[in-house]
Design an enzyme around this catalytic site. Structure first.
Site, mmCIF file in Angstrom:
data_model
loop_
_atom_site.group_PDB
_atom_site.id
_atom_site.type_symbol
_atom_site.label_atom_id
_atom_site.label_comp_id
_atom_site.label_asym_id
_atom_site.label_seq_id
_atom_site.Cartn_x
_atom_site.Cartn_y
_atom_site.Cartn_z
ATOM 1 N N GLU A 175 -2.353 68.094 44.740
ATOM 2 C CA GLU A 175 -3.123 69.182 44.098
ATOM 3 C C GLU A 175 -2.299 69.836 42.998
ATOM 4 O OE1 GLU A 175 -4.437 73.449 43.591
ATOM 5 O OE2 GLU A 175 -2.530 72.685 44.300
ATOM 6 N N ASP A 227 -7.291 77.667 50.796
ATOM 7 C CA ASP A 227 -6.097 77.638 49.953
ATOM 8 C C ASP A 227 -5.488 79.040 49.850
ATOM 9 O OD1 ASP A 227 -4.148 76.531 48.365
ATOM 10 O OD2 ASP A 227 -5.452 75.995 46.709
HETATM 11 ZN ZN LIG Z 1 -0.037 75.932 44.347
#
Ligand SMILES: [Zn+2]
Length: 356
Positions: A175, A227
């Site tokens: 990511e 997240d």
């Molecule tokens: Zn990050």
């Protein structure tokens, strides 16, 4: 993920319906008996267990390094042992530092179920030259929350009400940007998987003589992306344009209802805000949200819509974001317990799991 740009906030809320619609599908969230709710919220919360689950992930997880592979293997064997079918989506891609090997992990409970409720996080960590980066909130804790929820709910999956919906966990690789966030230096894993599932056909048959083809990506009812979670005082907004604002408000209602039952009292401020917000945070959901809009197959034009997204990210980002201080000291366990309980109960309501 890249910086958030808050363009504005609406002071309005949507009404919370028990049913929500995505593409042609409708889905009814289950009403759970209070005894089951308390069991899911209070009895299934165990900080000692959570810390044990988290510990192996609290190491630097730089893509294509031995520690990173070790964490991937840990996630895989943990879920395999719970009865999930696991598969790797392995590929190579070019980064600013040369070619690297990536692998997304996909773990599915009940692969035969035509639809999926997806929980997702990324398990790689950012490179900060010259420093040790544990990336506790980014995203070791979100990954551990998913394992914790999987472990507590897996024993009840076989008697869930929503037999047509399987539970799928996705651990994205790559990511983080290796250098600076660009379209090609970020979201390596999610870009790869979304494209792969856009091109993979899945035969579905509600009955033998009613056979139809659909794309693998269309099996996803909703992708819940976790997240930057684990620090104190998180605030998660209901982002416009994700195709799931109504479902988000039901998630926020779960938090309010759990407070009313008295099982959530460790933190004072609510985490999930129903207020609609314009909130541009680029993250692993983007390739699924902005999938190919029009596909022509044998003269048949299929106008596909984006995958509905619940982006469970705190805005503003934690103060330790992309600093070496994003480590065990940044974590606030009353907040982690609170959020894990809300998400666990929401998943149970979605799947129709009511532990006695
Ligand atoms: Zn990050």
């Amino acid at each position: 993920m890249s910086f958030a740009i808050i363009l504005g906030i609406f002071m309005c809320t949507t009404s919370a319906w028990g049913q929500w619609r995505t593409n042609q599908k409708t889905h009814q969230l289950s009403l759970l008996p209070e005894s089951s709710t308390l069991r899911l919220c209070r009895d299934f919360t165990n900080q000692t267990r959570f810390k044990e689950i988290l510990a192996p992930i609290m190491v630097p997880r730089i893509v294509d390094t031995p520690q990173h592979r070790q964490v991937g293997d840990y996630l895989q064997s943990f879920l395999h042992n719970l009865g999930f079918a696991t598969e790797w989506d392995a590929f190579t891609d070019t980064t600013p530092f040369g070619t690297r090997n990536f692998r997304n992990l996909i773990a599915t409970f009940d692969e035969a179920a035509p639809r999926r409720l997806v929980l997702a996080c990324h398990y790689d960590s950012k490179i900060i030259p010259g420093q040790v980066m544990i990336a506790a909130t980014d995203s070791a804790v979100p990954c551990a929350m998913m394992l914790d929820i999987a472990q507590t709910l897996a024993p009840y999956m076989y008697k869930r009400v929503a037999q047509q919906v399987g539970l799928q966990l996705i651990f994205f690789d790559g990511e983080e940007a290796f250098r600076d966030w660009t379209a090609t230096d970020s979201l390596y894993g999610s870009r790869h998987l979304a494209q792969k599932w856009e091109q993979k056909w899945f035969p579905s048959s509600s009955s033998l003589n009613n056979f139809e083809l659909s794309k693998e990506i269309d099996r996803i009812d909703v992708l819940m992306l976790l997240d930057l979670l684990g620090a104190a005082n998180p605030s998660i907004g209901n982002t416009i344009g994700m195709g799931a604002t109504e479902l988000f408000s039901q998630l926020a209602d779960v938090e309010l209802n759990l407070r009313a039952t008295g099982c959530l009292n460790a933190i004072r401020r609510n985490v999930f805000n129903k207020q609609l917000s314009y909130n541009q945070v680029e993250d692993d959901h983007i390739p699924f949200l902005k999938r190919g809009k029009i596909n022509v197959i044998n003269f048949y034009v299929n106008i596909s819509s984006g995958v509905p997204i619940l982006h469970l990210i705190t805005v503003p980002f934690p103060s330790v974001w992309h600093r070496s201080s994003d480590n065990a000291n940044a974590l606030h366990y009353p907040t982690i317990d609170h959020m894990t309980a809300v998400i666990r109960v929401f998943v149970a309501k979605y799947l129709g799991i009511a532990p006695a």
